[in-house]
Design an enzyme around this catalytic site. Sequence first.
Site, PDB file in Angstrom:
ATOM      1  CD  GLU A 275       2.869  57.092 -35.947  1.00 44.06           C
ATOM      2  OE1 GLU A 275       2.576  55.926 -35.597  1.00 44.06           O
ATOM      3  OE2 GLU A 275       3.058  58.008 -35.143  1.00 44.06           O
ATOM      4  N   PRO A 276       2.543  55.134 -41.864  1.00 45.16           N
ATOM      5  CG  PRO A 276       2.477  55.646 -44.145  1.00 45.16           C
ATOM      6  CD  PRO A 276       2.533  56.291 -42.784  1.00 45.16           C
ATOM      7  CB  CYS A 346      16.022  22.058 -35.844  1.00 44.07           C
ATOM      8  SG  CYS A 346      17.493  21.758 -36.818  1.00 44.07           S
ATOM      9  CD  GLU A 347      11.715  26.640 -33.550  1.00 46.11           C
ATOM     10  OE1 GLU A 347      10.511  26.979 -33.551  1.00 46.11           O
ATOM     11  OE2 GLU A 347      12.595  27.255 -32.954  1.00 46.11           O
ATOM     12  CE1 TYR A 375       6.667  46.187 -38.968  1.00 45.67           C
ATOM     13  CE2 TYR A 375       4.982  45.929 -40.646  1.00 45.67           C
ATOM     14  CZ  TYR A 375       5.549  46.655 -39.625  1.00 45.67           C
ATOM     15  OH  TYR A 375       4.998  47.866 -39.252  1.00 45.67           O
TER      16      TYR A 375
HETATM   17  N1  LLP Z   1       2.963  53.377 -35.808  1.00 47.19           N
HETATM   18  C1  LLP Z   1       3.107  52.656 -34.689  1.00 47.19           C
HETATM   19  C2  LLP Z   1       3.063  53.331 -33.402  1.00 47.19           C
HETATM   20  C3  LLP Z   1       3.283  51.254 -34.782  1.00 47.19           C
HETATM   21  O1  LLP Z   1       3.388  50.543 -33.668  1.00 47.19           O
HETATM   22  C4  LLP Z   1       3.302  50.635 -36.049  1.00 47.19           C
HETATM   23  C5  LLP Z   1       3.480  49.184 -36.178  1.00 47.19           C
HETATM   24  C6  LLP Z   1       3.187  51.446 -37.197  1.00 47.19           C
HETATM   25  C7  LLP Z   1       2.995  52.822 -37.042  1.00 47.19           C
HETATM   26  C8  LLP Z   1       3.231  50.893 -38.601  1.00 47.19           C
HETATM   27  O2  LLP Z   1       2.192  50.021 -38.849  1.00 47.19           O
HETATM   28  P1  LLP Z   1       1.925  49.476 -40.329  1.00 47.19           P
HETATM   29  O3  LLP Z   1       1.522  50.647 -41.187  1.00 47.19           O
HETATM   30  O4  LLP Z   1       3.186  48.871 -40.826  1.00 47.19           O
HETATM   31  O5  LLP Z   1       0.858  48.476 -40.138  1.00 47.19           O
HETATM   32  N2  LLP Z   1       5.582  42.599 -37.262  1.00 47.19           N
HETATM   33  C9  LLP Z   1       4.177  42.669 -37.595  1.00 47.19           C
HETATM   34  C10 LLP Z   1       3.666  44.092 -37.629  1.00 47.19           C
HETATM   35  C11 LLP Z   1       3.920  44.843 -36.337  1.00 47.19           C
HETATM   36  C12 LLP Z   1       3.488  46.286 -36.397  1.00 47.19           C
HETATM   37  C13 LLP Z   1       3.897  47.018 -35.169  1.00 47.19           C
HETATM   38  N3  LLP Z   1       3.608  48.399 -35.169  1.00 47.19           N
HETATM   39  C14 LLP Z   1       3.936  41.944 -38.916  1.00 47.19           C
HETATM   40  O6  LLP Z   1       4.884  41.442 -39.515  1.00 47.19           O
HETATM   41  O7  LLP Z   1       2.786  41.840 -39.343  1.00 47.19           O
END
Ligand code: LLP
Length: 422
Positions: A275-276, A346-347, A375
């Site tokens: 799940e990338p 404003c922060e 993100y």
């Molecule tokens: N699978 C599940 C169950 C997840 O919760 C996530 C991310 C992913 C896959 C994908 O993860 P990735 O490959 O993108 O690392 N907003 C934060 C990142 C939050 C990730 C939440 N879950 C940021 O901007 O760093």
Amino acid sequence: MSQFAYTNGILHAEGNSLEALAQSIRTPFYCYSTAALTHNFQAFENALCQRNSLVCFAVKANPNLAVINTLSSLGAGADVVSEGELRRALAGGVPADKIVFSGVGKTREELRYALDKRILQINVESLSELKLLSEIACENGVEADIAVRVNPDVDAVTHEKITTGRQENKFGIDISAAESIYEYASSLPGICPTAVAMHIGSQLVDLAPFRTAFKRLRELVTALGGAGHQIRRIDLGGGLGVSYNGESYDVPGPELYAQVVNEVLGDIDCTLMFEPGRVISGSAGVLVTKVIYVKKGEGRNFVIVDAAMNDLIRPALYDAQHDIQPVRLPPADACTQLYDIVGPVCETGDTFARQIAMPDIIEGDYLVFNAAGAYGASMSSTYNSRCLVPEILVRGKEFSIVRKRPSYEEMFSLEQFADWQE
Ligand code: LLP
């Protein structure tokens, strides 16, 4: 090779000058590269292609329909965490049988919708969810293919707000309870426990936690097999990190990650799912902004840009440092100064960079925040009543506005005075 590179001193997104785009579209805006999305997806998939696998893009990283469509046309599945994301995945062309639904708080309505759409797998994260799903599956006369998402109690060694695989985190079911949960799940009507899932966190730049977690998962799958459960799929989650700002350490890419996967799980007779999110779309996008003012303070030069924390919240939320580049390459003899790059909100938290050395910046210059394709837009808001920014997708010399800038009227359109107001 990056798809964001200088041609004749101007930063381009593939064949498109970001300066020309900025002049015609108005800043700020996100710009994504089809070639970079394609390259990142294929690099991940090819690294793991020796075996039966399914790569499900984590839609939360970049839910734009055109981005999803770009990936689904390459064969990507989708990892979704809400009905909205599930609807987006389907609208973006992902076949239902390549969609996996994760998340700790799926509602009855969301589960019903997922079952109705016959998606590949629901990753169950609690006993209560398991019971509810069984009830809904029976009501609807269907079987739910599930994975139990286990929490392997591994420290992902990443920012504390995005670590998910330790016992004190809300995610998954304690791995020590997993065997009895599978036993129970097999006895429930409407439930088909065919898979095991995990996800230990995001922006991992060290592969050791993956190795530890994969080993724990392997032990579990072996034990489940011994107890007569037929586990057909193992979902290893996402989490592989990307480089944001010329880090001093090497950020491992898909190939090294795949080596760990193969080392620990190479001989297991199951489909492996991934799940990338970030590693697919992160480096495929930039946020383009314009310098509104340069304010010289006492010992501080503030560059105030027209993008703000509502457009890209990662620096404020996780202290992320996105590499910042000028769109127009400065002359080789330009002076370098220390700048704080800040937004108009404003922060004090609305700060993208502190005391970074950059060639002279003047008002009207365009800058980009790199690696903003994951993100970025997906976490944006209208805080300070700033309109969401447009998203542009480029392909070669073509570009297309794949999310338009809403008007102020559109921003207010869901609001109204209360009945007793004029
Ligand atoms: N699978 C599940 C169950 C997840 O919760 C996530 C991310 C992913 C896959 C994908 O993860 P990735 O490959 O993108 O690392 N907003 C934060 C990142 C939050 C990730 C939440 N879950 C940021 O901007 O760093």
